[in-house]
Design an enzyme around this catalytic site. Structure first.
Site, short mmCIF file in Angstrom:
data_model
loop_
_atom_site.label_atom_id
_atom_site.label_comp_id
_atom_site.label_asym_id
_atom_site.label_seq_id
_atom_site.Cartn_x
_atom_site.Cartn_y
_atom_site.Cartn_z
CG ASP A 144 -0.23 -0.11 2.55
OD1 ASP A 144 0.93 -0.59 2.60
OD2 ASP A 144 -0.82 0.29 3.57
CG HIS A 188 6.14 -0.61 10.79
ND1 HIS A 188 6.15 -1.28 11.99
CD2 HIS A 188 5.62 0.62 11.06
CE1 HIS A 188 5.66 -0.48 12.94
NE2 HIS A 188 5.34 0.68 12.40
O1 RIB Z 1 1.48 -1.23 10.90
C1 RIB Z 1 2.45 -0.83 9.99
C2 RIB Z 1 2.00 -1.16 8.58
O2 RIB Z 1 0.85 -0.39 8.24
C3 RIB Z 1 3.03 -0.82 7.53
O3 RIB Z 1 2.93 -1.75 6.49
C4 RIB Z 1 2.59 0.53 7.05
O4 RIB Z 1 3.08 0.83 5.78
C5 RIB Z 1 1.11 0.38 7.07
O5 RIB Z 1 0.66 -0.30 5.93
CA CA Z 2 2.66 -0.89 4.24
#
Ligand code: RIB
Ligand code: CA
Length: 315
Positions: free
Chosen positions: A9, A246
């Protein structure tokens, strides 16, 4: 060579994961599929195309647009306070002349799984909706792909959108549970590890100083995008010019599994409830519930992970 299909995303942390994968000599990105989350699926595809061009990668990386909302209910909308109005921190990077495929993301996933049968790693960095839709069309998918590595969920760390749920799972719990129970060899890179790995303003300065000349456009992009992400993390989590890593952590786990410690546990995703919807429920009892076992990342060498991430962009 590792063959990877990225589903994203495409927000700020997704963009770092994508650029990292595109710069690795030991990785071939066979394509990028996009979904809703940090931004909408079309914007995520546009961002991905811009990043592909920015990376200077010397092979073609097709991009397919996917799900516009979750399997059940409505998407709550983008998060401009975290990822900017364009999903990439309002950074301005050149538009690409490459267009997204006409093919839907789920069909592209199935086609690539067949083309690279037994060799493909699916890395999901957002909601698992595209993968769930692909599974519904092709139930043989778990046999066709090598494995799935996903950024999402949490085992012991607190959630980041509710007390117990992480955004990618909470954003489409039904899709996540379908994927988790489908029979994939599957690794969860959740908040237990991503919160322990920190990217700092000093790291960006180091990149500014030591990045390989061909990666200058990437560093200039990061210098535009990161301040918003640091600001959100300062306001939300009291992080002074640093943020969790992340999505890049999922990619790092693929290229260097020794960075993480994993534990195999049976798990389901809570798809109901008032307080726990989107929670990854693990069962540590001697006779656990009937659920698929996941490889859950429980610890990480954070210093090494950041070094591996940064040095990929250096001389
Ligand atoms: O919780 C973190 C995730 O949520 C990551 O993938 C960030 O890009 C959002 O999609
Ligand atoms: Ca993400």
């Amino acid at each position: 060579m590792k063959y990877i299909l990225i589903d994203a995303d495409t927000g700020i942390d997704d963009s770092i994961a994508i650029l990292f994968a595109l710069k690795r000599k030991d990785v071939r990105v066979v394509g990028i599929t996009t979904g809703f989350g940090n931004t909408n699926a079309r914007q995520a595809a546009d961002n991905s195309l811009r990043l592909i061009q920015l990376s200077g990668v010397d092979y073609e990386v097709p991009v397919a647009v996917g799900a516009t909302g979750p399997l059940v209910g409505e998407w709550e909308g983008p998060v401009p306070h975290i990822h900017g109005h364009n999903g990439i921190g309002d950074a301005q990077i050149p538009a690409s002349s490459q267009q997204p495929l006409e093919e839907a993301a789920c069909d592209f996933i199935i086609r690539m799984a067949k083309e690279y049968e037994g060799k493909l790693t699916l890395v999901t960095l957002g909601r698992m909706t595209n993968l769930a839709l692909a599974l519904q069309k092709e139930p043989e998918l778990p046999r066709l792909v090598k494995n799935v590595v996903f950024m999402g969920g949490t085992y012991h760390a607190p959630g980041n959108v509710t007390p117990v749920a992480e955004a990618n799972i909470a954003g489409d719990p039904e899709a996540a549970d379908q994927v988790l129970q489908a029979g994939f060899d599957i690794t969860m890179v959740g908040l237990d590890v991503t919160q322990k790995v920190r990217l700092t303003a000093e790291h960006i300065e180091k990149l500014d100083k030591y990045a390989a000349p061909e990666n200058r456009p990437i560093v200039d992009y990061l210098k535009q995008a990161m301040p918003l992400y640091f600001r959100f993390n300062r306001q939300q989590n009291n992080c002074l010019d640093h943020c969790p890593v992340h999505d890049p952590m999922a990619m790092l786990t693929v290229v260097d599994p020794a960075l993480v410690t994993t534990r195999r546990m049976p798990a389901r995703v809570e798809c109901g409830g008032n307080f726990c919807r989107g929670m990854v429920v693990t069962d540590l009892r001697e006779y656990p519930m009937d659920a698929q076992y996941l490889n859950i990342c429980v610890d990480v060498d954070g210093r090494k992970a950041v070094e591996e991430l940064l040095t990929t962009f250096m001389d």
